[in-house]
Design a protein around this motif. Structure first.
Motif, PDB file in Angstrom:
ATOM      1  N   GLY A  29       0.813  -1.213   0.000  1.00 42.72           N
ATOM      2  CA  GLY A  29       0.000   0.000   0.000  1.00 42.72           C
ATOM      3  C   GLY A  29       0.839   1.253   0.000  1.00 42.72           C
ATOM      4  O   GLY A  29       0.679   2.127  -0.841  1.00 42.72           O
ATOM      5  N   ILE A  30       1.779   1.344   0.932  1.00 41.15           N
ATOM      6  CA  ILE A  30       2.730   2.450   0.990  1.00 41.15           C
ATOM      7  C   ILE A  30       4.018   1.889   1.573  1.00 41.15           C
ATOM      8  O   ILE A  30       3.990   1.184   2.583  1.00 41.15           O
ATOM      9  N   ILE A  31       5.162   2.173   0.907  1.00 41.94           N
ATOM     10  CA  ILE A  31       6.400   1.529   1.330  1.00 41.94           C
ATOM     11  C   ILE A  31       7.610   2.345   0.885  1.00 41.94           C
ATOM     12  O   ILE A  31       7.657   2.841  -0.243  1.00 41.94           O
ATOM     13  N   PRO A  32       8.606   2.520   1.756  1.00 45.19           N
ATOM     14  CA  PRO A  32       9.844   3.194   1.362  1.00 45.19           C
ATOM     15  C   PRO A  32      10.636   2.358   0.355  1.00 45.19           C
ATOM     16  O   PRO A  32      10.554   1.121   0.340  1.00 45.19           O
ATOM     17  N   LYS A  39      12.536  -1.929  10.388  1.00 44.05           N
ATOM     18  CA  LYS A  39      13.294  -3.006   9.787  1.00 44.05           C
ATOM     19  C   LYS A  39      12.427  -3.936   8.934  1.00 44.05           C
ATOM     20  O   LYS A  39      11.339  -4.328   9.330  1.00 44.05           O
ATOM     21  N   GLY A  40      12.938  -4.258   7.764  1.00 45.88           N
ATOM     22  CA  GLY A  40      12.259  -5.159   6.850  1.00 45.88           C
ATOM     23  C   GLY A  40      11.216  -4.507   5.984  1.00 45.88           C
ATOM     24  O   GLY A  40      10.650  -5.141   5.096  1.00 45.88           O
ATOM     25  N   TYR A  41      10.968  -3.221   6.219  1.00 44.47           N
ATOM     26  CA  TYR A  41       9.863  -2.526   5.549  1.00 44.47           C
ATOM     27  C   TYR A  41      10.410  -1.615   4.446  1.00 44.47           C
ATOM     28  O   TYR A  41      10.448  -0.400   4.576  1.00 44.47           O
ATOM     29  N   SER A  42      10.890  -2.224   3.369  1.00 45.19           N
ATOM     30  CA  SER A  42      11.390  -1.456   2.235  1.00 45.19           C
ATOM     31  C   SER A  42      11.543  -2.366   1.023  1.00 45.19           C
ATOM     32  O   SER A  42      11.667  -3.593   1.152  1.00 45.19           O
ATOM     33  N   ILE A  43      11.537  -1.759  -0.144  1.00 47.96           N
ATOM     34  CA  ILE A  43      11.803  -2.506  -1.372  1.00 47.96           C
ATOM     35  C   ILE A  43      13.207  -3.091  -1.329  1.00 47.96           C
ATOM     36  O   ILE A  43      13.439  -4.236  -1.729  1.00 47.96           O
ATOM     37  N   GLU A  44      14.156  -2.312  -0.839  1.00 48.14           N
ATOM     38  CA  GLU A  44      15.540  -2.779  -0.771  1.00 48.14           C
ATOM     39  C   GLU A  44      15.667  -4.060   0.030  1.00 48.14           C
ATOM     40  O   GLU A  44      16.346  -5.014  -0.396  1.00 48.14           O
ATOM     41  N   LYS A  79       9.662  11.334  -3.472  1.00 54.13           N
ATOM     42  CA  LYS A  79      10.378  11.446  -2.196  1.00 54.13           C
ATOM     43  C   LYS A  79       9.436  12.053  -1.168  1.00 54.13           C
ATOM     44  O   LYS A  79       9.505  13.240  -0.861  1.00 54.13           O
ATOM     45  N   PHE A  80       8.550  11.205  -0.626  1.00 52.62           N
ATOM     46  CA  PHE A  80       7.497  11.722   0.247  1.00 52.62           C
ATOM     47  C   PHE A  80       7.404  11.028   1.605  1.00 52.62           C
ATOM     48  O   PHE A  80       6.439  11.224   2.337  1.00 52.62           O
ATOM     49  N   ALA A  87       9.848   6.707  -2.083  1.00 55.13           N
ATOM     50  CA  ALA A  87       8.823   5.773  -1.621  1.00 55.13           C
ATOM     51  C   ALA A  87       7.808   5.537  -2.729  1.00 55.13           C
ATOM     52  O   ALA A  87       7.746   6.282  -3.717  1.00 55.13           O
ATOM     53  N   PHE A  88       7.012   4.500  -2.534  1.00 54.99           N
ATOM     54  CA  PHE A  88       5.912   4.169  -3.432  1.00 54.99           C
ATOM     55  C   PHE A  88       4.624   4.115  -2.622  1.00 54.99           C
ATOM     56  O   PHE A  88       4.635   3.796  -1.434  1.00 54.99           O
TER      57      PHE A  88
END
Length: 237
Positions: A29-32, A39-44, A79-80, A87-88
């Motif tokens: 839904g929304i993710i950096p 931790k663990g919460y990113s596309i990277e 960049k929000f 982010a997306f």
């Protein structure tokens, strides 16, 4: 850098293609884009190291795959989050961010931002080069103006073009972006919009900014259970 995979399922999501990246964004839904205090919460962190950008044409990974996300029609990129980090967000979540951010006095567009928005009203899109010419500034200063408007939830990436260089037209990840308002990207009049299957779509939501913040917080916690209220507020505020 170690990669921490966030286990949304027993197996955990692994981003290995443009399609799996778009699916991960829609699921979150929304993710950096990049690693952050949650931790663990990113596309990277969901991308195996061998698929992460290394500057070679055959290993561009999410750095290149974000183009497919931008062109999907229902995903905002810019960049929000975290004070101006990439982010997306799906349009469903982004409209909640719009409702929340635009209620905050600190995110009212300043004079330069208003000038850019007036240009967009007439022209639809704008590039960094056009912003530099408009204000007579260097690229870093123009980037800061764009970042500021993205944090104000007034500007998103409209499209990203790959740049091919040299006699052999080699592509090694260099890109140029154009920007537009979220209304221009997502709002429709009298035609079906993606997953909404309606005759029209507007970014406005029928509830308070505080309710939007609650909904965003709940969504983030549903995919990142270790996210605390203070970290979520820091990310979104």
């Amino acid at each position: 850098m170690s990669i921490v995979r966030h286990a949304w399922t027993a197996e955990g999501p692994h981003i290995t293609s443009p399609e799996s990246m778009v699916e991960a964004i829609r699921r979150a839904g929304i993710i950096p884009f990049f690693e952050n205090p949650i931790k663990g919460y990113s596309i990277e962190e969901m991308t195996p190291p061998e698929y992460w950008f290394d500057g070679e044409e055959d290993e561009l990974g999410p750095w290149d795959w974000k183009i497919e996300a931008v062109r999907s029609g229902d995903i905002a990129y810019g960049k929000f989050l975290w004070g101006g980090k990439a982010a997306f967000a799906t349009v469903e979540c982004y409209r909640e961010l719009v409702n929340w951010r635009r209620s905050l006095p600190k995110y009212a567009p300043d004079e330069a931002g208003q000038k850019i928005l007036a240009y967009l009203d007439e022209n639809g899109t704008i590039s960094i080069k056009e912003i530099r010419r408009m204000f007579g500034i260097k690229k870093a200063a123009a980037d800061n103006l764009v970042r500021r408007l993205q944090m104000c939830a007034r500007l998103v990436t409209g499209d990203i073009q790959r740049v091919y260089r040299g006699a052999d037209l080699h592509y090694n990840g260099w890109q140029t972006s154009s920007f537009c308002t979220p209304e221009a990207l997502f709002e429709t009049e009298g035609e079906s919009f993606g997953p909404f299957h309606s005759d029209a779509f507007k970014l406005a939501v029928p509830h308070s900014p505080e309710e939007s913040l609650k909904r965003l917080s709940a969504k983030i916690k549903s995919v990142a259970p270790n996210a605390t209220d203070s970290l979520i507020l820091k990310m979104l505020a």
